[in-house]
Design a protein around this motif. Structure first.
Motif, short mmCIF file in Angstrom:
data_model
loop_
_atom_site.label_atom_id
_atom_site.label_comp_id
_atom_site.label_asym_id
_atom_site.label_seq_id
_atom_site.Cartn_x
_atom_site.Cartn_y
_atom_site.Cartn_z
N CYS A 36 0.84 -1.19 0.00
CA CYS A 36 0.00 0.00 0.00
C CYS A 36 0.88 1.24 0.00
O CYS A 36 1.75 1.40 0.86
N LEU A 164 -11.41 1.72 -2.95
CA LEU A 164 -12.49 1.63 -1.96
C LEU A 164 -13.04 2.98 -1.55
O LEU A 164 -13.97 3.06 -0.75
N SER A 165 -12.49 4.06 -2.11
CA SER A 165 -12.82 5.40 -1.60
C SER A 165 -14.27 5.79 -1.83
O SER A 165 -14.82 6.61 -1.10
N ARG A 172 -16.76 -0.74 2.79
CA ARG A 172 -15.32 -0.61 2.62
C ARG A 172 -14.58 -1.68 3.42
O ARG A 172 -13.63 -2.30 2.95
N ARG A 176 -12.37 -4.72 1.84
CA ARG A 176 -10.97 -4.93 2.22
C ARG A 176 -10.68 -6.41 2.36
O ARG A 176 -9.67 -6.92 1.87
N THR A 194 -3.78 4.48 -1.34
CA THR A 194 -4.84 4.88 -0.42
C THR A 194 -4.39 6.06 0.43
O THR A 194 -3.19 6.26 0.63
N SER A 196 -6.05 6.18 3.38
CA SER A 196 -6.60 5.67 4.64
C SER A 196 -5.58 4.82 5.39
O SER A 196 -5.16 3.76 4.91
N GLU A 199 -7.00 1.36 6.21
CA GLU A 199 -7.02 0.48 5.04
C GLU A 199 -5.64 -0.12 4.78
O GLU A 199 -5.50 -1.32 4.56
#
Length: 332
Positions: A36, A164-165, A172, A176, A194, A196, A199
């Motif tokens: 990520c 996923l935003s 969400r 995941r 991301t 997040s 996340e």
């Protein structure tokens, strides 16, 4: 099944005219891992992802996939697939036809491409929706279709741009889990952008925190969370308090702070006043202001808090174990 491939960035730089978006980033992502890229808006994470995909040119440096330099290759020759933030499904095509579209462009027979599409729709739990149009699907269902379509070309590396935003918080979390399951089942390399922190922590084997076009820290989620390198990383990851302690900058996890009545602890690290109480279900966040003017947050288990509840304005002693202290390197 497609073999996973490692991805390496070697001093990759991206400039847009006079603006420096990515500044000599070097990174190794092992084959078959979930990475990520995490950071605030404008940190360079999406530009980095698009350079890996070949959708943005590289100003300087090299992108390697499976040990081969692909810096000058078009997207179709890289063995990657991109899942875009807005999903970009064709509204006039059925779900099955959307998933099969790339094979249609390659001249694969209708029977063969729809057979493959059916396999991928089963993987993402969308077999029952094969004949529907995108406007007949929920946001989460559209996301699954977009994922199946991206996997149709059997990429070695799947690139996901904030996938996923657009989903509501409940969905969400569910998606995941689905992304992680599919990545493990396929065994290919996922690189996911991301903003997040939650996340990234939930999904990644490798978290790469970016700031101002550079990598601020890269490592396994637990390492980054427990041992942030700089004040920026500690603040962005969240759940940390940053203090000046005798000339050095330190961080303390919010759940490492212990609170006691002000007159009950003779060796408290700080004296403080409760400024706010935030009930969060499994825990309670207590906002504090120390007698030195510092803002702190303590996170207490719900049961522990309500055994000795506090109110705003209460005076408390704040303590922590010596091994809870982590020293930071200044930003920059």
């Amino acid at each position: 099944m497609t073999d996973a491939k490692a991805v390496e960035l070697a001093a990759v730089t991206k400039r847009y005219d006079a603006a420096l978006a990515v500044d000599a980033v070097s990174l190794k992502i092992r084959a078959g891992s979930y990475c990520c890229l995490l950071g605030p808006s404008g940190c360079g994470k999406t530009s980095t992802l698009r350079m890996i995909a070949g959708h943005e040119s590289v100003t300087d440096g090299d992108v390697l996939i499976g040990g081969r330099a692909v810096t000058e290759d078009p997207p179709a020759r890289r063995g990657t697939a991109m899942m875009f933030q807005n999903y970009a499904l064709f509204p006039h095509l059925s779900v099955a036809e959307n998933v099969a579209f790339s094979l249609r462009m390659k001249g694969v027979s209708r029977t063969a491409r729809l057979t493959r599409a059916a396999e991928l729709l089963e993987l993402v739990s969308m077999s029952d929706y094969a004949e529907r149009k995108p406007n007949q699907l929920s946001g989460g269902q559209q996301q699954r279709v977009a994922l199946a379509r991206a996997l149709m070309t059997e990429p070695s590396v799947l690139l996901l741009d904030e996938p996923l935003s657009a989903l509501d918080p409940f969905l969400r979390v569910r998606m995941r889990s689905e992304l992680r399951r599919i990545q493990r089942e396929l065994g290919i390399t996922f690189i996911h952008v991301t903003h997040s922190q939650e996340e990234a922590m939930a999904l990644a084997d490798l978290v790469v925190v970016m700031n101002e076009g550079r990598i601020a820290q890269a490592g396994p989620p637990r390492e980054v969370y427990n041992a942030p390198r700089t004040p920026f990383v500690a603040r962005f990851i969240g759940g940390h308090n940053i203090l000046d302690d005798g000339g050095r900058t330190i961080t303390l996890r919010a759940d490492a702070l212990a609170l006691a009545p002000a007159d009950a602890a003779g060796e408290a690290n700080r004296r403080a006043t409760v400024r706010e109480i935030e009930y969060r279900g499994p825990d309670v966040r207590v906002g504090l202001e120390t007698d030195r003017g510092e803002s702190l947050s303590a996170v207490l288990a719900e049961r522990a808090f309500f055994e000795r509840p506090l109110e705003p304005g209460a005076a408390v002693a704040v303590g922590w174990r010596p091994d809870a202290v982590h020293e930071l390197t200044p930003d920059g």
